[in-house]
Design a protein around this motif. Structure first.
Motif: not given
Length: 398
Positions: A220-228, A357-368
């Motif tokens: 899946n696309e990564f989660r992110h945050f911004d502390t600039r 495995d990241s899929q149980p919490l993040e999912g997995s998709y062909f469109e990523t």
């Protein structure tokens, strides 16, 4: 010593290793070109030290080539890092070190994989950092495409890479033994798949499109945050506290293992050190304790959760392990990070299988959206080493 990306001392933070033309990029350069690799890091102990560096030639699977340094290096065998500066106006004091290579003192003579080593007091037993870097020639042509998995049950979750390698002009006596191709997703070594035999050969072209090879979970696309900036709450920031140390609380996370893919921009797991309130992020960006929290309502039972990203080399260590907070019914973790933009994800390790495995919490998709790095290695006739002779990056959206 580990022949992988690793930081050996807790006081060493914000290690960056990239092609100098673009921060955060894959650390690869063309042999005998003007390209350079930048290595930068901070030492939070606050006093200057004598740090040295060198590089060691490795094969396609990151085993030492057992060559003498004189065979793959020109100039000196090692060099001292002379470029360092003290932090300015920050709560957390640190010294920023930086080096670019190749340089006039040390440069590689052969294409291939190199392990960049940083150590203290000219003593390689006092390792500080190891990073994988790549020096490539240009003796091959590569074409590739990303298609859905051939496995019908995985077509909505996986991305399969088919590609061709043209080696005209090379003295290849046995293509099944002399050439190897490594494929990685988003530059992550743990995703590496090694192709030692092509599916078939057409003239001087090697075709790799077998049913079972180079089939990757799309993730899946990564989660992110911004502390600039630490002056106001930006994207994904819940609260900022400033006292004897900076503290950042992120908004709560939920499981993203859903039925449908949802697009969001990310930087494929990487991070950028940026300070909007200063002039030079290398020395005036501050550090903050960033607190992560994940809702326990959607977490599988019997296992552990780890926080990963390029900022911690995707390593599953105790420092990145989430702890269950029964009072809030959440899993929590924290990390000391320099100001900037960060990608991260959660990885689940089942207690029975011990398989991450990241899929149980993040999912997995062909469109990523993902980047795939293809690296072609060649063993010249009679040689004792493998050379990196071709490189290509393939993006699933382009």
């Amino acid at each position: 010593m580990q022949y992988t990306d690793h930081t050996y001392r807790a006081s060493i933070k914000s290690v960056e290793c990239y092609n100098t033309t673009k921060p955060g990029s894959f650390p690869i350069i063309q042999l005998r070109s003007n390209e350079q690799i930048t290595l930068a890091f901070d030492d939070l102990e606050g006093r200057s030290r004598n740090y040295y560096y060198t590089i060691e030639h490795c094969d396609a699977q990151w085993n030492t080539s057992r060559l003498s340094p004189a065979e793959y290096l020109q100039g000196f065998m090692e060099d001292r890092i002379m470029d360092y500066n003290y932090s300015s106006g920050t709560v957390q004091k640190y010294i920023h070190y930086e080096v670019k290579l190749p340089n006039q003192n040390l440069s590689p003579k052969l294409p291939g994989n190199y392990l960049l080593k940083v150590y203290e007091d000219n003593d390689q037993s006092k390792l500080i950092i190891t990073r994988r870097i790549y020096v490539t020639g240009s003796a091959t042509g590569i074409s590739a495409e990303v298609v859905p998995s051939n496995n019908v049950t995985l077509r909505l979750r996986n991305q399969k890479l088919n590609f061709q390698v043209s080696y005209g002009g090379l003295n290849v006596q046995n293509p099944y033994n002399d050439i190897k191709v490594v494929v990685m997703q988003n530059g992550r070594p743990e995703t590496m798949q090694l192709n030692t035999k092509p599916t078939f050969i057409r003239g001087n072209q090697l075709i790799y499109n077998d049913y079972n090879i180079n089939d990757f979970a799309g993730g899946n696309e990564f989660r992110h945050f911004d502390t600039r900036t630490l002056k106001l709450n930006s994207e994904r920031i819940a609260r900022i506290f400033k006292d004897t140390a900076n503290t950042v609380l992120l908004l709560g996370d939920e499981s993203r293992n859903q039925n449908a893919y949802l697009f969001q921009y990310d930087i494929n797991g990487s991070f950028y050190v940026i300070n909007q309130d200063g002039r030079d992020a290398r020395t005036d960006a501050d550090y903050a304790y960033v607190f992560f929290n994940l809702s326990a309502s959607s977490v599988p039972s019997k296992g552990d959760i780890y926080l990963t990203g390029k900022f911690n080399n995707y390593e599953l260590t105790e420092a990145g392990k989430l702890v269950f907070d029964a009072s809030r019914n959440q899993y929590t973790a924290h990390a000391l990070l320099k100001q900037g933009v960060y990608d991260y994800q959660y990885v689940w390790i089942n207690s029975d299988t011990k398989k991450p495995d990241s899929q149980p919490l993040e999912g997995s998709y062909f469109e990523t959206e993902n980047d795939y790095q293809l690296l072609v290695y060649y063993r010249p006739p009679g040689s004792r080493w493998e050379e990196l002779i071709g490189y290509k990056v393939v993006n699933t959206k382009r």
